[in-house]
Each structure stands twice: as structure tokens, then as C-alpha cells.
Design a protein around this motif. Structure first.
Motif, PDB file in Angstrom:
ATOM      1  N   TYR A  26       0.826  -1.216   0.000  1.00  0.00           N
ATOM      2  CA  TYR A  26       0.000   0.000   0.000  1.00  0.00           C
ATOM      3  C   TYR A  26       0.856   1.261   0.000  1.00  0.00           C
ATOM      4  N   GLU A  27       0.462   2.206  -0.844  1.00  0.00           N
ATOM      5  CA  GLU A  27       1.185   3.479  -0.948  1.00  0.00           C
ATOM      6  C   GLU A  27       0.656   4.456   0.096  1.00  0.00           C
ATOM      7  N   LEU A  28       1.545   4.960   0.938  1.00  0.00           N
ATOM      8  CA  LEU A  28       1.173   5.924   1.974  1.00  0.00           C
ATOM      9  C   LEU A  28       1.623   7.328   1.579  1.00  0.00           C
ATOM     10  N   PRO A  29       0.905   8.353   2.027  1.00  0.00           N
ATOM     11  CA  PRO A  29       1.391   9.722   1.787  1.00  0.00           C
ATOM     12  C   PRO A  29       2.600   9.992   2.675  1.00  0.00           C
ATOM     13  N   ASN A  30       3.432  10.961   2.295  1.00  0.00           N
ATOM     14  CA  ASN A  30       4.535  11.328   3.190  1.00  0.00           C
ATOM     15  C   ASN A  30       4.051  12.355   4.205  1.00  0.00           C
ATOM     16  N   SER A  31       4.919  12.818   5.058  1.00  0.00           N
ATOM     17  CA  SER A  31       4.521  13.698   6.165  1.00  0.00           C
ATOM     18  C   SER A  31       4.040  15.069   5.701  1.00  0.00           C
ATOM     19  N   GLU A  32       4.252  15.378   4.405  1.00  0.00           N
ATOM     20  CA  GLU A  32       3.758  16.655   3.874  1.00  0.00           C
ATOM     21  C   GLU A  32       2.232  16.722   3.903  1.00  0.00           C
ATOM     22  N   ILE A  33       1.584  15.580   4.070  1.00  0.00           N
ATOM     23  CA  ILE A  33       0.122  15.543   4.109  1.00  0.00           C
ATOM     24  C   ILE A  33      -0.429  16.231   5.352  1.00  0.00           C
ATOM     25  N   VAL A  34       0.398  16.311   6.409  1.00  0.00           N
ATOM     26  CA  VAL A  34      -0.046  16.951   7.656  1.00  0.00           C
ATOM     27  C   VAL A  34       0.023  18.470   7.493  1.00  0.00           C
ATOM     28  N   PRO A  35      -1.079  19.189   7.687  1.00  0.00           N
ATOM     29  CA  PRO A  35      -1.071  20.653   7.539  1.00  0.00           C
ATOM     30  C   PRO A  35      -0.044  21.304   8.470  1.00  0.00           C
ATOM     31  N   LYS A  36       0.741  22.217   7.915  1.00  0.00           N
ATOM     32  CA  LYS A  36       1.787  22.886   8.701  1.00  0.00           C
ATOM     33  C   LYS A  36       1.237  24.034   9.553  1.00  0.00           C
ATOM     34  N   ILE A  37       0.009  24.443   9.249  1.00  0.00           N
ATOM     35  CA  ILE A  37      -0.599  25.546   9.981  1.00  0.00           C
ATOM     36  C   ILE A  37      -1.734  25.022  10.854  1.00  0.00           C
ATOM     37  N   VAL A  38      -1.710  25.391  12.143  1.00  0.00           N
ATOM     38  CA  VAL A  38      -2.760  24.964  13.067  1.00  0.00           C
ATOM     39  C   VAL A  38      -4.003  25.833  12.887  1.00  0.00           C
ATOM     40  N   SER A  39      -3.794  27.153  12.800  1.00  0.00           N
ATOM     41  CA  SER A  39      -4.913  28.080  12.684  1.00  0.00           C
ATOM     42  C   SER A  39      -4.437  29.389  12.064  1.00  0.00           C
ATOM     43  N   ALA A  40      -5.399  30.203  11.638  1.00  0.00           N
ATOM     44  CA  ALA A  40      -5.099  31.523  11.098  1.00  0.00           C
ATOM     45  C   ALA A  40      -6.145  32.504  11.626  1.00  0.00           C
ATOM     46  N   ALA A  41      -5.688  33.691  12.001  1.00  0.00           N
ATOM     47  CA  ALA A  41      -6.604  34.692  12.564  1.00  0.00           C
ATOM     48  C   ALA A  41      -6.313  36.067  11.968  1.00  0.00           C
ATOM     49  N   TYR A  42      -7.371  36.819  11.784  1.00  0.00           N
ATOM     50  CA  TYR A  42      -7.228  38.177  11.253  1.00  0.00           C
ATOM     51  C   TYR A  42      -6.996  39.155  12.395  1.00  0.00           C
ATOM     52  N   GLN A  43      -5.925  39.939  12.284  1.00  0.00           N
ATOM     53  CA  GLN A  43      -5.638  40.976  13.277  1.00  0.00           C
ATOM     54  C   GLN A  43      -6.018  42.337  12.698  1.00  0.00           C
ATOM     55  N   LYS A  44      -7.055  42.900  13.297  1.00  0.00           N
ATOM     56  CA  LYS A  44      -7.591  44.154  12.764  1.00  0.00           C
ATOM     57  C   LYS A  44      -6.586  45.292  12.861  1.00  0.00           C
ATOM     58  N   THR A  45      -5.833  45.346  13.991  1.00  0.00           N
ATOM     59  CA  THR A  45      -4.884  46.448  14.197  1.00  0.00           C
ATOM     60  C   THR A  45      -3.786  46.461  13.139  1.00  0.00           C
ATOM     61  N   LYS A  46      -3.381  45.271  12.707  1.00  0.00           N
ATOM     62  CA  LYS A  46      -2.315  45.171  11.701  1.00  0.00           C
ATOM     63  C   LYS A  46      -2.872  44.929  10.296  1.00  0.00           C
ATOM     64  N   ASP A  47      -4.188  44.696  10.237  1.00  0.00           N
ATOM     65  CA  ASP A  47      -4.845  44.396   8.964  1.00  0.00           C
ATOM     66  C   ASP A  47      -4.113  43.278   8.214  1.00  0.00           C
ATOM     67  N   SER A  48      -3.898  42.192   8.944  1.00  0.00           N
ATOM     68  CA  SER A  48      -3.169  41.063   8.354  1.00  0.00           C
ATOM     69  C   SER A  48      -3.648  39.743   8.952  1.00  0.00           C
ATOM     70  N   ILE A  49      -3.322  38.677   8.253  1.00  0.00           N
ATOM     71  CA  ILE A  49      -3.632  37.323   8.728  1.00  0.00           C
ATOM     72  C   ILE A  49      -2.411  36.764   9.450  1.00  0.00           C
ATOM     73  N   VAL A  50      -2.609  36.350  10.677  1.00  0.00           N
ATOM     74  CA  VAL A  50      -1.521  35.771  11.469  1.00  0.00           C
ATOM     75  C   VAL A  50      -1.742  34.263  11.575  1.00  0.00           C
ATOM     76  N   GLU A  51      -0.766  33.504  11.099  1.00  0.00           N
ATOM     77  CA  GLU A  51      -0.872  32.047  11.122  1.00  0.00           C
ATOM     78  C   GLU A  51      -0.109  31.459  12.302  1.00  0.00           C
ATOM     79  N   LYS A  52      -0.683  30.426  12.880  1.00  0.00           N
ATOM     80  CA  LYS A  52      -0.023  29.716  13.980  1.00  0.00           C
ATOM     81  C   LYS A  52       0.535  28.406  13.425  1.00  0.00           C
ATOM     82  N   PRO A  53       1.861  28.263  13.351  1.00  0.00           N
ATOM     83  CA  PRO A  53       2.445  27.043  12.768  1.00  0.00           C
ATOM     84  C   PRO A  53       2.331  25.838  13.706  1.00  0.00           C
ATOM     85  N   ARG A  54       2.253  24.678  13.121  1.00  0.00           N
ATOM     86  CA  ARG A  54       2.241  23.442  13.899  1.00  0.00           C
ATOM     87  C   ARG A  54       3.677  23.058  14.230  1.00  0.00           C
ATOM     88  N   SER A  55       3.915  22.604  15.437  1.00  0.00           N
ATOM     89  CA  SER A  55       5.277  22.244  15.841  1.00  0.00           C
ATOM     90  C   SER A  55       5.726  20.979  15.104  1.00  0.00           C
TER      91      SER A  55
END
Length: 213
Positions: free
Chosen positions: A65-94
Motif C-alpha cells: 500500500y502506498e502511503l502519503p509522506n509527512s507533507e500531508i499533515v497541515p503545517k498551519i494549526v490556525s489563522a486569525a485576522y488581526q484588525k490592528t495590523k490588517d493582516s492574517i496571522v498564522e499559527k504554525p504546527r510544531s
């Protein structure tokens, strides 16, 4: 009329396939379990490619059976919009969390695949299942293509049927079943397959091109 003739032909093929499967024809058995695994639903990005071989004498099905490599796991846990900076801040997965998730995923695919084979065995043709999980990747040290086996398990039906899959600790369960599991799956550290697919007895019937057949 053409439609009815085509329908009749298809129905006859299905009937012949069903007869072959219940009669224990090895090629029909391989084709049947290929259909079972093809119908498994996985998220996008999972290869779902495999080879099957069946040994009638011992009722043993070998799955490569062919398995995916570890790249299949999303590197980002979450993303949130910061109004003060008008930008999206991403939280990386360890890195450690990525490794843990990937290790769990490899174990899950192995156990799930074996469960699906035994669960769908309407003809009582399978007593033993061998699962060898491989990953297609590139060796960072050499730049060459590599295909290490990172999990391998051979189990009999009676032992597997005793497992309550919804309550197990996967690593403990696999150890108890005698599985060979890479301690560093995300780094593609290989293990030796319990049964080498390409060195299987000549009596095995190989199903190498499912769609064409």
C-alpha cells in the motif's frame, strides 16, 4: 435495443464475477478486494494506490500500500485576522506534533485497511492479511527516488477480530500484533517487510493494474 444489449452484457459480467469470487477464483478475489479498497474514502492528497496478491492454499492476502509522506499533515494549526495590523496571522504546527500526527496516521491506515478486508470477506476467503506500507519520496542526502517500507504487519483473522478498534491505543495494539513500525516514520526510517511482495510464492496471483483489468 443497444442500451438493453449493453445492460445485459454488463449484468452477465457481474454475474460471472460474482460466481468467480464465491468459487474462490484467485483473480476474482483480488479484483473484489481491490474494489473494496478503492471505495475507501480518504481526504484529498492520499495516494490510495496498492498491489494485491492472494495465496489460495493458506487464504492469505498480501497488500502493498502506498502511503502519503509527512507533507500531508497541515503545517498551519490556525489563522486569525488581526484588525490592528490588517493582516492574517498564522499559527504554525510544531515539528513534534507533525511527527506525532503522521505516526498516528500511518498506524491508522494499516489497521483500517486490514479491518476493511476482513469485514468485507463475504466469501470467507481470507484467513491472513499482510500489510506493507510504502512511501514514495526523495532521499535528501542523495536526491535519488526512494521507496521505504515504514510499516509491516501480518495477522490472522481470529486475532484481529478480538480487537475493539474504537478503544485501542494504536502503537500498543500494533506491537501486540507483532507489527514492524518505523520509530521515525516522518523521517522515512525503513523497516523490513514481514513478507516481501516481490518474493512471494509463484502461486500468488498478482493484481498489478486494477483499472485496466
Amino acid at each position: 435495443k443497444e442500451y438493453e444489449e449493453q445492460n445485459k452484457k454488463i449484468n452477465l459480467e457481474i454475474d460471472e464475477f460474482e460466481k468467480g469470487y464465491y468459487a474462490g477464483d484467485p483473480s476474482s478475489i483480488c479484483a473484489y478486494y481491490a474494489m473494496v479498497l478503492e471505495r475507501s474514502e480518504y481526504p484529498e492528497g492520499f495516494p490510495q494506490e496498492f498491489r494485491l496478491a492472494y495465496l489460495p492454499d493458506s487464504k492469505e492476502l498480501v497488500i502493498e500500500y502506498e502511503l502519503p509522506n509527512s507533507e500531508i499533515v497541515p503545517k498551519i494549526v490556525s489563522a486569525a485576522y488581526q484588525k490592528t495590523k490588517d493582516s492574517i496571522v498564522e499559527k504554525p504546527r510544531s515539528i513534534s506534533e507533525i511527527k506525532t500526527i503522521y505516526q498516528d496516521m500511518v498506524s491508522s491506515i494499516c489497521l483500517r485497511t486490514i479491518h476493511e478486508i476482513f469485514e468485507s470477506d463475504q466469501g470467507h476467503h481470507i484467513n491472513v492479511v499482510v500489510f506493507n506500507g510504502f512511501v514514495q519520496s526523495i532521499d535528501p542526502a542523495t536526491g535519488h527516488d526512494v521507496r521505504p517500507c515504514i510499516i509491516s504487519l501480518r495477522t490472522i483473522r481470529e486475532r484481529f477480530d478480538e480487537i475493539a478498534l474504537d478503544r485501542i491505543d494504536k502503537p500498543t495494539c500494533l506491537r501486540n500484533l507483532g507489527a514492524q513500525v518505523s520509530p521515525k516514520a516522518s523521517e522515512l526510517q525503513p523497516v523490513k517487510p514481514v513478507v516481501e511482495f516481490n518474493m512471494v510464492d509463484k502461486r500468488f496471483v498478482e493484481q498489478s493494474d486494477i483499472l485496466t483489468d
